[in-house]
Scaffold this motif. Structure first.
Motif, PDB file in Angstrom:
ATOM      1  N   ARG A  89       0.890  -1.159   0.000  1.00  0.00           N
ATOM      2  CA  ARG A  89       0.000   0.000   0.000  1.00  0.00           C
ATOM      3  C   ARG A  89       0.928   1.209   0.000  1.00  0.00           C
ATOM      4  O   ARG A  89       1.590   1.501   0.990  1.00  0.00           O
ATOM      5  CB  ARG A  89      -0.900  -0.003   1.235  1.00  0.00           C
ATOM      6  N   LEU A  90       1.008   1.882  -1.152  1.00  0.00           N
ATOM      7  CA  LEU A  90       1.942   2.986  -1.343  1.00  0.00           C
ATOM      8  C   LEU A  90       1.211   4.314  -1.474  1.00  0.00           C
ATOM      9  O   LEU A  90       0.247   4.413  -2.232  1.00  0.00           O
ATOM     10  CB  LEU A  90       2.743   2.781  -2.636  1.00  0.00           C
ATOM     11  N   PRO A  91       1.699   5.347  -0.778  1.00  0.00           N
ATOM     12  CA  PRO A  91       1.155   6.678  -1.014  1.00  0.00           C
ATOM     13  C   PRO A  91       1.917   7.298  -2.188  1.00  0.00           C
ATOM     14  O   PRO A  91       3.075   6.960  -2.433  1.00  0.00           O
ATOM     15  CB  PRO A  91       1.483   7.419   0.282  1.00  0.00           C
ATOM     16  N   GLY A  92       1.281   8.173  -2.922  1.00  0.00           N
ATOM     17  CA  GLY A  92       2.004   8.832  -4.008  1.00  0.00           C
ATOM     18  C   GLY A  92       1.107   9.752  -4.800  1.00  0.00           C
ATOM     19  O   GLY A  92      -0.010  10.073  -4.384  1.00  0.00           O
ATOM     20  N   TYR A  93       1.618  10.141  -5.955  1.00  0.00           N
ATOM     21  CA  TYR A  93       0.934  11.095  -6.824  1.00  0.00           C
ATOM     22  C   TYR A  93       0.722  10.487  -8.202  1.00  0.00           C
ATOM     23  O   TYR A  93       1.567   9.740  -8.701  1.00  0.00           O
ATOM     24  CB  TYR A  93       1.746  12.383  -6.930  1.00  0.00           C
ATOM     25  N   VAL A  94      -0.384  10.837  -8.828  1.00  0.00           N
ATOM     26  CA  VAL A  94      -0.797  10.300 -10.122  1.00  0.00           C
ATOM     27  C   VAL A  94      -0.150  11.093 -11.260  1.00  0.00           C
ATOM     28  O   VAL A  94      -0.264  12.310 -11.312  1.00  0.00           O
ATOM     29  CB  VAL A  94      -2.331  10.366 -10.268  1.00  0.00           C
ATOM     30  N   VAL A  95       0.500  10.363 -12.174  1.00  0.00           N
ATOM     31  CA  VAL A  95       0.980  10.935 -13.435  1.00  0.00           C
ATOM     32  C   VAL A  95       0.286  10.119 -14.533  1.00  0.00           C
ATOM     33  O   VAL A  95       0.687   8.988 -14.815  1.00  0.00           O
ATOM     34  CB  VAL A  95       2.516  10.831 -13.564  1.00  0.00           C
ATOM     35  N   PRO A  96      -0.785  10.666 -15.130  1.00  0.00           N
ATOM     36  CA  PRO A  96      -1.571   9.904 -16.117  1.00  0.00           C
ATOM     37  C   PRO A  96      -0.748   9.495 -17.339  1.00  0.00           C
ATOM     38  O   PRO A  96       0.069  10.257 -17.833  1.00  0.00           O
ATOM     39  CB  PRO A  96      -2.666  10.879 -16.531  1.00  0.00           C
ATOM     40  N   LEU A  97      -1.000   8.275 -17.817  1.00  0.00           N
ATOM     41  CA  LEU A  97      -0.401   7.788 -19.056  1.00  0.00           C
ATOM     42  C   LEU A  97      -1.473   7.564 -20.111  1.00  0.00           C
ATOM     43  O   LEU A  97      -1.340   7.999 -21.238  1.00  0.00           O
ATOM     44  CB  LEU A  97       0.361   6.473 -18.823  1.00  0.00           C
ATOM     45  N   GLU A  98      -2.534   6.848 -19.748  1.00  0.00           N
ATOM     46  CA  GLU A  98      -3.621   6.581 -20.679  1.00  0.00           C
ATOM     47  C   GLU A  98      -4.913   7.086 -20.049  1.00  0.00           C
ATOM     48  O   GLU A  98      -5.392   6.522 -19.067  1.00  0.00           O
ATOM     49  CB  GLU A  98      -3.734   5.093 -20.997  1.00  0.00           C
ATOM     50  N   GLU A  99      -5.444   8.131 -20.638  1.00  0.00           N
ATOM     51  CA  GLU A  99      -6.658   8.760 -20.105  1.00  0.00           C
ATOM     52  C   GLU A  99      -7.616   9.002 -21.267  1.00  0.00           C
ATOM     53  O   GLU A  99      -7.237   9.546 -22.295  1.00  0.00           O
ATOM     54  CB  GLU A  99      -6.299  10.085 -19.432  1.00  0.00           C
ATOM     55  N   VAL A 100      -8.852   8.546 -21.107  1.00  0.00           N
ATOM     56  CA  VAL A 100      -9.878   8.763 -22.115  1.00  0.00           C
ATOM     57  C   VAL A 100     -11.130   9.280 -21.412  1.00  0.00           C
ATOM     58  O   VAL A 100     -11.664   8.624 -20.516  1.00  0.00           O
ATOM     59  CB  VAL A 100     -10.201   7.457 -22.879  1.00  0.00           C
ATOM     60  N   LYS A 101     -11.548  10.472 -21.805  1.00  0.00           N
ATOM     61  CA  LYS A 101     -12.762  11.086 -21.237  1.00  0.00           C
ATOM     62  C   LYS A 101     -12.731  11.111 -19.716  1.00  0.00           C
ATOM     63  O   LYS A 101     -13.711  10.779 -19.050  1.00  0.00           O
ATOM     64  CB  LYS A 101     -14.011  10.364 -21.737  1.00  0.00           C
ATOM     65  N   GLY A 102     -11.599  11.479 -19.141  1.00  0.00           N
ATOM     66  CA  GLY A 102     -11.491  11.602 -17.693  1.00  0.00           C
ATOM     67  C   GLY A 102     -11.349  10.288 -16.945  1.00  0.00           C
ATOM     68  O   GLY A 102     -11.388  10.266 -15.726  1.00  0.00           O
ATOM     69  N   GLU A 103     -11.186   9.180 -17.661  1.00  0.00           N
ATOM     70  CA  GLU A 103     -11.016   7.880 -17.027  1.00  0.00           C
ATOM     71  C   GLU A 103      -9.595   7.371 -17.274  1.00  0.00           C
ATOM     72  O   GLU A 103      -9.104   7.409 -18.395  1.00  0.00           O
ATOM     73  CB  GLU A 103     -12.027   6.870 -17.567  1.00  0.00           C
ATOM     74  N   LEU A 104      -8.958   6.916 -16.216  1.00  0.00           N
ATOM     75  CA  LEU A 104      -7.578   6.414 -16.306  1.00  0.00           C
ATOM     76  C   LEU A 104      -7.558   4.897 -16.416  1.00  0.00           C
ATOM     77  O   LEU A 104      -8.269   4.210 -15.697  1.00  0.00           O
ATOM     78  CB  LEU A 104      -6.798   6.785 -15.048  1.00  0.00           C
ATOM     79  N   LYS A 105      -6.714   4.404 -17.307  1.00  0.00           N
ATOM     80  CA  LYS A 105      -6.450   2.965 -17.365  1.00  0.00           C
ATOM     81  C   LYS A 105      -5.011   2.695 -16.914  1.00  0.00           C
ATOM     82  O   LYS A 105      -4.707   1.634 -16.408  1.00  0.00           O
ATOM     83  CB  LYS A 105      -6.645   2.431 -18.786  1.00  0.00           C
ATOM     84  N   GLU A 106      -4.142   3.694 -17.125  1.00  0.00           N
ATOM     85  CA  GLU A 106      -2.741   3.555 -16.729  1.00  0.00           C
ATOM     86  C   GLU A 106      -2.224   4.879 -16.194  1.00  0.00           C
ATOM     87  O   GLU A 106      -2.575   5.940 -16.709  1.00  0.00           O
ATOM     88  CB  GLU A 106      -1.864   3.177 -17.932  1.00  0.00           C
ATOM     89  N   PHE A 107      -1.381   4.780 -15.166  1.00  0.00           N
ATOM     90  CA  PHE A 107      -0.690   5.966 -14.670  1.00  0.00           C
ATOM     91  C   PHE A 107       0.592   5.543 -13.969  1.00  0.00           C
ATOM     92  O   PHE A 107       0.784   4.369 -13.658  1.00  0.00           O
ATOM     93  CB  PHE A 107      -1.583   6.824 -13.756  1.00  0.00           C
ATOM     94  N   LEU A 108       1.457   6.509 -13.764  1.00  0.00           N
ATOM     95  CA  LEU A 108       2.645   6.280 -12.960  1.00  0.00           C
ATOM     96  C   LEU A 108       2.350   6.784 -11.561  1.00  0.00           C
ATOM     97  O   LEU A 108       1.741   7.845 -11.397  1.00  0.00           O
ATOM     98  CB  LEU A 108       3.859   7.022 -13.533  1.00  0.00           C
ATOM     99  N   LEU A 109       2.765   6.028 -10.576  1.00  0.00           N
ATOM    100  CA  LEU A 109       2.687   6.462  -9.183  1.00  0.00           C
ATOM    101  C   LEU A 109       4.084   6.912  -8.808  1.00  0.00           C
ATOM    102  O   LEU A 109       5.058   6.155  -8.954  1.00  0.00           O
ATOM    103  CB  LEU A 109       2.238   5.313  -8.280  1.00  0.00           C
ATOM    104  N   VAL A 110       4.194   8.160  -8.374  1.00  0.00           N
ATOM    105  CA  VAL A 110       5.496   8.730  -8.023  1.00  0.00           C
ATOM    106  C   VAL A 110       5.481   9.198  -6.575  1.00  0.00           C
ATOM    107  O   VAL A 110       4.424   9.530  -6.033  1.00  0.00           O
ATOM    108  CB  VAL A 110       5.870   9.884  -8.983  1.00  0.00           C
ATOM    109  N   PRO A 111       6.659   9.257  -5.924  1.00  0.00           N
ATOM    110  CA  PRO A 111       6.710   9.525  -4.488  1.00  0.00           C
ATOM    111  C   PRO A 111       6.595  10.983  -4.077  1.00  0.00           C
ATOM    112  O   PRO A 111       6.358  11.263  -2.912  1.00  0.00           O
ATOM    113  CB  PRO A 111       8.070   8.960  -4.069  1.00  0.00           C
ATOM    114  N   TYR A 112       6.769  11.921  -5.008  1.00  0.00           N
ATOM    115  CA  TYR A 112       6.690  13.326  -4.608  1.00  0.00           C
ATOM    116  C   TYR A 112       5.991  14.159  -5.674  1.00  0.00           C
ATOM    117  O   TYR A 112       5.978  13.805  -6.855  1.00  0.00           O
ATOM    118  CB  TYR A 112       8.074  13.909  -4.275  1.00  0.00           C
ATOM    119  N   PHE A 113       5.390  15.246  -5.240  1.00  0.00           N
ATOM    120  CA  PHE A 113       4.626  16.127  -6.105  1.00  0.00           C
ATOM    121  C   PHE A 113       5.523  16.731  -7.178  1.00  0.00           C
ATOM    122  O   PHE A 113       6.612  17.208  -6.896  1.00  0.00           O
ATOM    123  CB  PHE A 113       3.986  17.251  -5.273  1.00  0.00           C
ATOM    124  N   GLY A 114       5.066  16.692  -8.424  1.00  0.00           N
ATOM    125  CA  GLY A 114       5.796  17.298  -9.537  1.00  0.00           C
ATOM    126  C   GLY A 114       6.744  16.358 -10.248  1.00  0.00           C
ATOM    127  O   GLY A 114       7.268  16.706 -11.297  1.00  0.00           O
TER     128      GLY A 114
END
Length: 181
Positions: A89-114
């Motif tokens: 269970r990891l905390p982090g921030y969303v960096v979208p990779l595949e987004e269609v109409k506001g729905e995510l199928k893939e994203f990167l989880l990163v440890p810090y903002f930006g």
């Protein structure tokens, strides 16, 4: 069994399955610090500690070469073999990779903002590629989240950075800050 009862069971089964998976992931996942994703003996700055980085002129050929070498090392950062297959269970921030109409199928989880957006990406062992078989609704770039699931050592190169891990079919929840007592 009546048609009505069969229909009720058929409709409830996917929902119960999803709830069961979410419950199992949530209860079995261990809150994991990002440092655990790096091998204990790996130092991302080891090669650069010998010189005084602060004295390298900004924009110089030396700086460009140093940054290119850092990217090469960080994009190939080793994963921690003990974490392969771990329920996390990891905390982090969303960096979208595949987004269609506001729905995510893939994203990167990163440890810090930006990370990956406004600055160079962190080492690959500090980036988790998150893939969902069902679209995730209501998430935006840099939303703070908890991601739970089974961590797999799996390298992927994306336009936003190289990742060293994968979590497939995660449970994604909003991160809510809870002050410590």
């Amino acid at each position: 069994m009546t048609r009505r009862r069969l229909l009720a069971v058929a409709l409830a089964t996917p929902l119960l399955g999803a709830l069961g998976r979410a419950w199992a992931t949530e209860t079995a996942a261990k809150e994991t610090p990002w440092e655990d994703l790096m091998p204990k003996d790996w130092d991302p700055m080891k090669e650069f500690n010998a010189g005084d980085i602060g004295l390298v002129p900004e924009g110089s050929v030396k700086e460009r070469n140093m940054m290119r070498r850092m990217r090469e090392l960080w994009d190939n950062a080793p994963t921690n073999p003990k974490m392969d297959g771990a329920r996390v269970r990891l905390p982090g921030y969303v960096v979208p990779l595949e987004e269609v109409k506001g729905e995510l199928k893939e994203f990167l989880l990163v440890p810090y903002f930006g990370a990956c957006i406004h600055s160079p990406p962190p080492p690959a062992n500090q980036i988790v590629h998150v893939k969902s078989s069902t679209p995730l609704k209501g998430w935006r770039t840099m939303d703070a989240v908890w991601v739970s699931g089974t961590l797999q050592a799996a390298r992927a190169d994306t336009a936003m950075g190289a990742s060293g891990y994968l979590i497939a079919n995660p449970v994604v929840e909003r991160y809510v800050f809870k002050p410590r007592p």
